[in-house]
Each structure stands twice: as C-alpha cells, then as structure tokens.
Design a protein around this motif. Structure first.
Motif, PDB file in Angstrom:
ATOM      1  N   GLN A   6       4.322   6.757  -0.775  1.00 56.96           N
ATOM      2  CA  GLN A   6       5.573   6.035  -0.987  1.00 56.96           C
ATOM      3  C   GLN A   6       6.625   6.549  -0.018  1.00 56.96           C
ATOM      4  N   LYS A   7       7.431   5.634   0.486  1.00 53.80           N
ATOM      5  CA  LYS A   7       8.514   5.987   1.399  1.00 53.80           C
ATOM      6  C   LYS A   7       9.347   7.105   0.789  1.00 53.80           C
ATOM      7  N   LEU A  76       8.228   7.880   6.281  1.00 49.55           N
ATOM      8  CA  LEU A  76       9.013   6.707   6.648  1.00 49.55           C
ATOM      9  C   LEU A  76       8.055   5.682   7.242  1.00 49.55           C
ATOM     10  N   VAL A  77       8.400   4.421   7.163  1.00 50.38           N
ATOM     11  CA  VAL A  77       7.527   3.374   7.693  1.00 50.38           C
ATOM     12  C   VAL A  77       7.225   3.645   9.168  1.00 50.38           C
ATOM     13  N   VAL A 105       2.514   3.884   4.792  1.00 48.22           N
ATOM     14  CA  VAL A 105       3.736   4.188   4.046  1.00 48.22           C
ATOM     15  C   VAL A 105       4.164   2.904   3.349  1.00 48.22           C
ATOM     16  N   VAL A 107       6.713   0.700   0.774  1.00 50.07           N
ATOM     17  CA  VAL A 107       8.076   0.588   0.275  1.00 50.07           C
ATOM     18  C   VAL A 107       8.022  -0.339  -0.928  1.00 50.07           C
TER      19      VAL A 107
END
Length: 161
Positions: A6-7, A76-77, A105, A107
């Motif tokens: 998860q972000k 982070l993405v 990742v 979101v």
C-alpha cells in the motif's frame, strides 16, 4: 518481494540465495537496470549506496539495510517496477546468479463508492439506469453489482428497424 504494498508503507526486499559452499564476492541490487546498492563483505565499508537520479523518490533506510535485505522508507507509485538482486561468488569460479521481482504499489480509494441515479423504489420489470462511481485508485477499483446479495448480470439490447 511482496506481491503488492500500500502507498506509504515501509517495504522490505530480501535476496535469498544458496552459494553451495562457495564464498560470496558481491551482491548487487538494481531498480530496473540501475544499480543502487553493492554489498561486498570483504571491503570496508561493505555496503555502498549509489545515487538514484532516475528514481529520486526511492529512499533506502540505511540502518535497516544489510546487503541481502533492503528497506525502502515509503512506497510511492513512482518507485514501483522491477527490482533485481545479483549474487557473484568469489574466485576462482566467479559464478553469477540473479533474481527479479515486480513491486506493485497500490493506492486504495479514499472514499466509499457512490451510486448516482438511484430510485428508492423500482417495480419488478422496470428498467433502472444507475451508475456506481469510485474515487481514484491504483490499480482501478473493481466494482460489481448485486441485488439482495445476488450478482447482477448486465444485458443491453440494441433494437434496430
């Protein structure tokens, strides 16, 4: 390599290997094709970090990184993608092996889905045109419909003259 994170989460990457009795010469970590860490146990310092100009958001927690384990401070993405570790044995053989993985990742949507066009009462056989909208997510949210906990199949008929 975790399947997905998860972000915002901390991420630990682990390189598992078996030297089959040989001695480790070096272990290298890559993001895509760019080397960002080199572990050489017989050198001082044994771990060298390389700047990641192409991936400035990839922040390694140096105190939690031990050659075969890398800890990323925040998922982070922009840091998602292919990672690899490459292991080389010492002389005389200098055998080399590598493993790759993909870091995804995700979101999650910030809000619950909303339904537009909903009528409180619909008669049996009556058509309803409703839309379900989810807030942004990566990957895109998978929305399904159900009525009284039974899946709804959508049928659209096109009538022609």
């Amino acid at each position: 390599m975790p399947d997905a994170v998860q972000k915002g989460a901390k991420v630990r990457l682990v390189c598992k290997y078996d030297l089959e009795g040989e001695v480790l010469y070096t272990l290298k970590w890559y993001k895509e094709e760019t080397e960002f860490l080199k572990y050489t146990p017989r050198e001082i310092p044994s771990i060298k970090f390389f700047p990641m100009k192409s991936y400035p958001d990839l922040e390694i927690i140096k105190e939690e990184t031990f050659g075969d384990q890398v800890t990323i401070k925040k998922a982070l993405v922009s840091i998602g993608g292919h990672y690899a570790c490459q292991v080389t044995t010492d002389m005389p053989s200098f055998h080399e092996a590598s493993g790759r993985g993909v870091l995804r990742v995700v979101v999650l949507p910030e809000d619950l889905p909303s339904i537009k066009g909903y009528k409180p009462k619909i008669k049996e056989g009556e058509w309803a045109n409703v839309t379900c909208i989810s807030s942004k997510s990566t990957p895109a949210a998978n929305l399904t419909w159900s009525i009284n906990n039974k899946p709804v199949c959508e049928y659209i008929f096109y009538l022609s003259d």
